[in-house]
Scaffold this active site. Sequence first.
Site: not given
Lengths: 214, 214
Positions: B128-130
């Site tokens: 999700h961060y990427f």
Amino acid sequence: MRVLVIGANGQIGRHLVKLLKDSDKHEVRAMVRKQEQADEFKADGIKAVLADLEGPVSDIAAAADGCDAVVFTAGSGGSTGADKTLLIDLDGAVKSVEAAEEAGAARFLMVSAIQAHNRSNWSEKIRHYFSAKHYADRMLMNSSLTYTIVRPGGLTNDSGSGKVKAAENLERADIPREDVAAVLYAALDEENTYHKGFDLVSGDDTPAEALKKL
Amino acid sequence: MRVLVIGANGQIGRHLVKLLKDSDKHEVRAMVRKQEQADEFKADGIKAVLADLEGPVSDIAAAADGCDAVVFTAGSGGSTGADKTLLIDLDGAVKSVEAAEEAGAARFLMVSAIQAHNRSNWSEKIRHYFSAKHYADRMLMNSSLTYTIVRPGGLTNDSGSGKVKAAENLERADIPREDVAAVLYAALDEENTYHKGFDLVSGDDTPAEALKKL
């Protein structure tokens, strides 16, 4: 049109699949994540394909192969974390856009959320959800597809009234999921919705009338 | 160049502000969220402005007023939830892009993450961060700005070695935050980095050499 419904097992998706199945002018393909969901659709005589929004774009493109239109009705749902919001509502939606481009399905309908285009009106409690919808919509607008972005208000499970109100900006109000599906159905080949986004709530117009007024 | 550093209180931000402060050719303005952070910079003779990435674009645009370049080094950090990832790393970054456009700051440097452009190489644990970084980068690429997207590998607090490796695609490896700041500094007016993104890890080249090879 041959139409791929992404998120066909969801509530809006099910209503839309039924409308398309009963239609003379369209043909439907239901995209779902699980075999048992596909089997259910097939038992009802509906073509179903398996693909996962968390998988590669090529899988979704294969599901869209031969389709003229893609409708994105999927959502991570209210009970999952914000990480799934990012991976389904944003990345899954944009992967669907890329898959439609790859498959040559030039028409794309997105189910978004009321005022998702307007940061200052995002609900404080779920700003992150609106943010995901916002960027999915903007990525679609930056794509090569003939898009329509449908931004419904508060979704209910009431039976559809068949009467809606659509405009670029509306006050937040409710709308039954069945009516959202009816608007998606009507919008598919309504050229007045091409390259537009609009808010959608319950109202006084039939879907066809509402879309003509945009 | 007059350079606004967004996320100036972060670790990469602090290194970059120091380099810019000591520079003959640039002038720095530190954007921070809290008054005490601004006071700290001011005590060191550094111009500081207050603005919140969760606030309106106009506040960030006011902070960028009169600047030639904006460097986005902010991040929600590893200890916050994915909702903050969406609101800071994605929406905050894109609001900064819009603010730069509004303020006429034509040059924009983004600190992203290694392989953020390549979904198949996203770390499983923080996909999700990427995803947030990926879309922030793509929105920047769709903007009118002269962008450079710097995608460092695993960030460490080691002292900088002054030696890096930069290329469109690199195997994941570590790099000290101080070296990332040195690359941002060198990239500011390096035309060979305009409209490019690159992975960045520790290596054998000076920042200037590494950027010339892109």
